[in-house]
Design a protein around this motif. Sequence first.
Motif, PDB file in Angstrom:
ATOM      1  N   THR A   1     -39.623   6.515 -27.705  1.00 50.73           N
ATOM      2  CA  THR A   1     -40.554   5.322 -27.260  1.00 50.73           C
ATOM      3  C   THR A   1     -41.703   5.983 -26.173  1.00 50.73           C
ATOM      4  O   THR A   1     -41.417   6.308 -25.923  1.00 50.73           O
ATOM      5  CB  THR A   1     -39.541   3.921 -27.270  1.00 50.73           C
ATOM      6  N   GLY A   2     -43.183   4.667 -26.924  1.00 52.97           N
ATOM      7  CA  GLY A   2     -44.183   4.782 -25.859  1.00 52.97           C
ATOM      8  C   GLY A   2     -45.405   4.725 -26.269  1.00 52.97           C
ATOM      9  O   GLY A   2     -45.093   5.268 -27.697  1.00 52.97           O
ATOM     10  N   VAL A   3     -46.327   5.279 -25.423  1.00 50.77           N
ATOM     11  CA  VAL A   3     -47.745   5.430 -26.726  1.00 50.77           C
ATOM     12  C   VAL A   3     -48.189   7.144 -26.309  1.00 50.77           C
ATOM     13  O   VAL A   3     -47.558   7.417 -24.644  1.00 50.77           O
ATOM     14  CB  VAL A   3     -48.206   4.161 -25.598  1.00 50.77           C
ATOM     15  N   ILE A   4     -48.567   7.573 -27.250  1.00 52.48           N
ATOM     16  CA  ILE A   4     -48.875   8.656 -27.150  1.00 52.48           C
ATOM     17  C   ILE A   4     -50.257   9.095 -28.180  1.00 52.48           C
ATOM     18  O   ILE A   4     -50.264   8.172 -29.433  1.00 52.48           O
ATOM     19  CB  ILE A   4     -47.909   9.738 -27.857  1.00 52.48           C
ATOM     20  N   CYS A   5     -51.219   8.872 -27.571  1.00 50.69           N
ATOM     21  CA  CYS A   5     -52.822   8.997 -28.436  1.00 50.69           C
ATOM     22  C   CYS A   5     -53.414   7.862 -29.136  1.00 50.69           C
ATOM     23  O   CYS A   5     -53.648   8.689 -30.537  1.00 50.69           O
ATOM     24  CB  CYS A   5     -52.432  10.137 -29.536  1.00 50.69           C
ATOM     25  N   GLY A   6     -53.449   7.379 -28.476  1.00 51.87           N
ATOM     26  CA  GLY A   6     -52.906   5.620 -28.338  1.00 51.87           C
ATOM     27  C   GLY A   6     -51.973   5.016 -29.737  1.00 51.87           C
ATOM     28  O   GLY A   6     -52.326   3.649 -30.553  1.00 51.87           O
ATOM     29  N   TYR A   7     -51.111   5.441 -29.745  1.00 51.38           N
ATOM     30  CA  TYR A   7     -49.946   4.866 -30.855  1.00 51.38           C
ATOM     31  C   TYR A   7     -48.714   5.019 -30.098  1.00 51.38           C
ATOM     32  O   TYR A   7     -48.539   5.904 -29.502  1.00 51.38           O
ATOM     33  CB  TYR A   7     -50.050   6.090 -32.127  1.00 51.38           C
ATOM     34  N   ARG A   8     -47.939   3.570 -30.470  1.00 53.24           N
ATOM     35  CA  ARG A   8     -46.485   3.477 -30.274  1.00 53.24           C
ATOM     36  C   ARG A   8     -45.739   4.338 -30.611  1.00 53.24           C
ATOM     37  O   ARG A   8     -45.780   3.879 -32.190  1.00 53.24           O
ATOM     38  CB  ARG A   8     -45.743   2.074 -30.505  1.00 53.24           C
ATOM     39  N   VAL A   9     -45.047   5.454 -30.348  1.00 58.20           N
ATOM     40  CA  VAL A   9     -44.141   6.438 -31.523  1.00 58.20           C
ATOM     41  C   VAL A   9     -43.392   5.418 -32.510  1.00 58.20           C
ATOM     42  O   VAL A   9     -43.247   6.397 -33.707  1.00 58.20           O
ATOM     43  CB  VAL A   9     -43.856   7.870 -31.036  1.00 58.20           C
ATOM     44  N   GLU A  10     -42.623   4.744 -32.265  1.00 56.30           N
ATOM     45  CA  GLU A  10     -41.242   3.985 -32.953  1.00 56.30           C
ATOM     46  C   GLU A  10     -42.726   3.421 -33.775  1.00 56.30           C
ATOM     47  O   GLU A  10     -41.230   2.484 -34.758  1.00 56.30           O
ATOM     48  CB  GLU A  10     -40.493   3.181 -31.572  1.00 56.30           C
ATOM     49  N   GLU A  11     -43.795   2.970 -34.098  1.00 53.72           N
ATOM     50  CA  GLU A  11     -44.000   2.096 -34.986  1.00 53.72           C
ATOM     51  C   GLU A  11     -45.105   2.972 -35.847  1.00 53.72           C
ATOM     52  O   GLU A  11     -45.616   2.308 -37.496  1.00 53.72           O
ATOM     53  CB  GLU A  11     -45.218   1.161 -33.901  1.00 53.72           C
ATOM     54  N   ILE A  12     -45.224   4.376 -36.177  1.00 50.06           N
ATOM     55  CA  ILE A  12     -46.010   4.902 -36.873  1.00 50.06           C
ATOM     56  C   ILE A  12     -44.982   5.121 -38.140  1.00 50.06           C
ATOM     57  O   ILE A  12     -43.737   5.467 -38.029  1.00 50.06           O
ATOM     58  CB  ILE A  12     -45.623   6.383 -35.539  1.00 50.06           C
ATOM     59  N   ASP A  13     -46.282   4.645 -38.367  1.00 56.51           N
ATOM     60  CA  ASP A  13     -45.528   4.546 -40.237  1.00 56.51           C
ATOM     61  C   ASP A  13     -45.255   5.836 -41.089  1.00 56.51           C
ATOM     62  O   ASP A  13     -43.938   6.257 -42.638  1.00 56.51           O
ATOM     63  CB  ASP A  13     -45.934   3.553 -41.274  1.00 56.51           C
ATOM     64  N   ASN A  14     -45.452   6.723 -41.317  1.00 52.08           N
ATOM     65  CA  ASN A  14     -46.020   8.111 -41.256  1.00 52.08           C
ATOM     66  C   ASN A  14     -44.983   8.837 -41.170  1.00 52.08           C
ATOM     67  O   ASN A  14     -44.329   9.022 -39.725  1.00 52.08           O
ATOM     68  CB  ASN A  14     -47.440   8.724 -41.663  1.00 52.08           C
ATOM     69  N   PRO A  15     -43.745   9.357 -41.517  1.00 52.07           N
ATOM     70  CA  PRO A  15     -42.095  10.340 -41.246  1.00 52.07           C
ATOM     71  C   PRO A  15     -42.711  11.400 -40.485  1.00 52.07           C
ATOM     72  O   PRO A  15     -42.619  11.490 -39.117  1.00 52.07           O
ATOM     73  CB  PRO A  15     -41.366  10.316 -42.440  1.00 52.07           C
ATOM     74  N   LEU A  16     -43.403  12.390 -41.555  1.00 62.75           N
ATOM     75  CA  LEU A  16     -44.326  13.454 -40.110  1.00 62.75           C
ATOM     76  C   LEU A  16     -45.009  13.324 -39.273  1.00 62.75           C
ATOM     77  O   LEU A  16     -44.720  13.617 -38.276  1.00 62.75           O
ATOM     78  CB  LEU A  16     -45.252  14.789 -41.341  1.00 62.75           C
ATOM     79  N   THR A  17     -46.025  12.551 -38.927  1.00 65.26           N
ATOM     80  CA  THR A  17     -46.843  12.331 -38.215  1.00 65.26           C
ATOM     81  C   THR A  17     -46.029  11.623 -36.707  1.00 65.26           C
ATOM     82  O   THR A  17     -45.929  11.778 -35.664  1.00 65.26           O
ATOM     83  CB  THR A  17     -47.646  11.669 -38.787  1.00 65.26           C
ATOM     84  N   GLN A  18     -45.103  10.451 -37.269  1.00 64.92           N
ATOM     85  CA  GLN A  18     -43.950  10.263 -36.322  1.00 64.92           C
ATOM     86  C   GLN A  18     -42.991  11.216 -35.717  1.00 64.92           C
ATOM     87  O   GLN A  18     -43.185  11.727 -34.511  1.00 64.92           O
ATOM     88  CB  GLN A  18     -42.613   9.254 -36.694  1.00 64.92           C
ATOM     89  N   LYS A  19     -42.690  12.244 -36.060  1.00 67.50           N
ATOM     90  CA  LYS A  19     -41.902  13.455 -35.796  1.00 67.50           C
ATOM     91  C   LYS A  19     -43.149  14.301 -34.764  1.00 67.50           C
ATOM     92  O   LYS A  19     -42.547  14.827 -33.573  1.00 67.50           O
ATOM     93  CB  LYS A  19     -41.277  14.160 -36.202  1.00 67.50           C
ATOM     94  N   VAL A  20     -44.087  14.181 -35.695  1.00 72.55           N
ATOM     95  CA  VAL A  20     -44.970  15.129 -34.494  1.00 72.55           C
ATOM     96  C   VAL A  20     -45.414  14.629 -32.782  1.00 72.55           C
ATOM     97  O   VAL A  20     -45.637  15.031 -31.753  1.00 72.55           O
ATOM     98  CB  VAL A  20     -46.621  15.582 -35.469  1.00 72.55           C
ATOM     99  N   ARG A  21     -45.318  13.081 -33.282  1.00 75.14           N
ATOM    100  CA  ARG A  21     -45.964  12.357 -32.111  1.00 75.14           C
ATOM    101  C   ARG A  21     -44.279  12.022 -30.910  1.00 75.14           C
ATOM    102  O   ARG A  21     -44.663  12.470 -29.826  1.00 75.14           O
ATOM    103  CB  ARG A  21     -46.106  10.990 -32.599  1.00 75.14           C
ATOM    104  N   TYR A  22     -42.966  12.538 -31.746  1.00 78.70           N
ATOM    105  CA  TYR A  22     -42.028  12.518 -30.986  1.00 78.70           C
ATOM    106  C   TYR A  22     -42.108  13.939 -30.393  1.00 78.70           C
ATOM    107  O   TYR A  22     -42.396  14.035 -29.030  1.00 78.70           O
ATOM    108  CB  TYR A  22     -40.270  13.066 -32.012  1.00 78.70           C
ATOM    109  N   LEU A  23     -42.399  14.824 -30.298  1.00 79.98           N
ATOM    110  CA  LEU A  23     -42.693  16.281 -30.198  1.00 79.98           C
ATOM    111  C   LEU A  23     -43.304  15.966 -28.763  1.00 79.98           C
ATOM    112  O   LEU A  23     -43.556  16.257 -27.921  1.00 79.98           O
ATOM    113  CB  LEU A  23     -42.887  17.397 -30.586  1.00 79.98           C
ATOM    114  N   ASP A  24     -45.458  15.427 -29.399  1.00 78.99           N
ATOM    115  CA  ASP A  24     -45.976  15.457 -28.420  1.00 78.99           C
ATOM    116  C   ASP A  24     -45.530  14.551 -27.290  1.00 78.99           C
ATOM    117  O   ASP A  24     -45.747  14.747 -25.547  1.00 78.99           O
ATOM    118  CB  ASP A  24     -47.126  14.261 -29.094  1.00 78.99           C
ATOM    119  N   LYS A  25     -44.960  12.767 -27.269  1.00 81.93           N
ATOM    120  CA  LYS A  25     -44.021  12.761 -26.472  1.00 81.93           C
ATOM    121  C   LYS A  25     -43.117  13.187 -25.707  1.00 81.93           C
ATOM    122  O   LYS A  25     -43.061  13.137 -24.371  1.00 81.93           O
ATOM    123  CB  LYS A  25     -43.885  11.516 -27.033  1.00 81.93           C
ATOM    124  N   LEU A  26     -42.704  14.339 -25.922  1.00 82.17           N
ATOM    125  CA  LEU A  26     -41.498  14.531 -24.755  1.00 82.17           C
ATOM    126  C   LEU A  26     -41.819  15.725 -24.028  1.00 82.17           C
ATOM    127  O   LEU A  26     -41.561  16.302 -22.897  1.00 82.17           O
ATOM    128  CB  LEU A  26     -40.491  15.708 -25.537  1.00 82.17           C
TER     129      LEU A  26
END
Length: 120
Positions: A79-104
């Motif tokens: 969870t948390g914010v990356i690139c101005g988006y809360r990762v847990e609220e991103i609605d596109n599954p692929l974009t969310q996975k990429v942002r998970y990686l960015d967050k980690l």
Amino acid sequence: MKTTDVQNQRIAQMTFSSVYPHYVIKVENKGRTKQELHEVIEWLTGFSNKTLNQLIEEKVTFEKFFERASLNPNAKLITGVICGYRVEEIDNPLTQKVRYLDKLVDELAKGRKMEKVLRS
């Protein structure tokens, strides 16, 4: 959070190999190692070092990268914010996975303990 179709397409078509060197530089500049980065990527995707290197050589897109991945069931704990988006609220599954990686990668670079980064 709503992302645009243009953003989602751009992320899907971006190659993992074009972003990977930036991940390495980011973590190494903060005193972490490439091996720790690989540990984080393996935790999220299930990819071994050998498989990861093959994907980099193949220049796979993020879309193909995550199609081949076995996403860790605990990824939803990221969870948390990356690139101005809360990762847990991103609605596109692929974009969310990429942002998970960015967050980690971001957490690793910021010096978080590995057990916290890996949600263990």
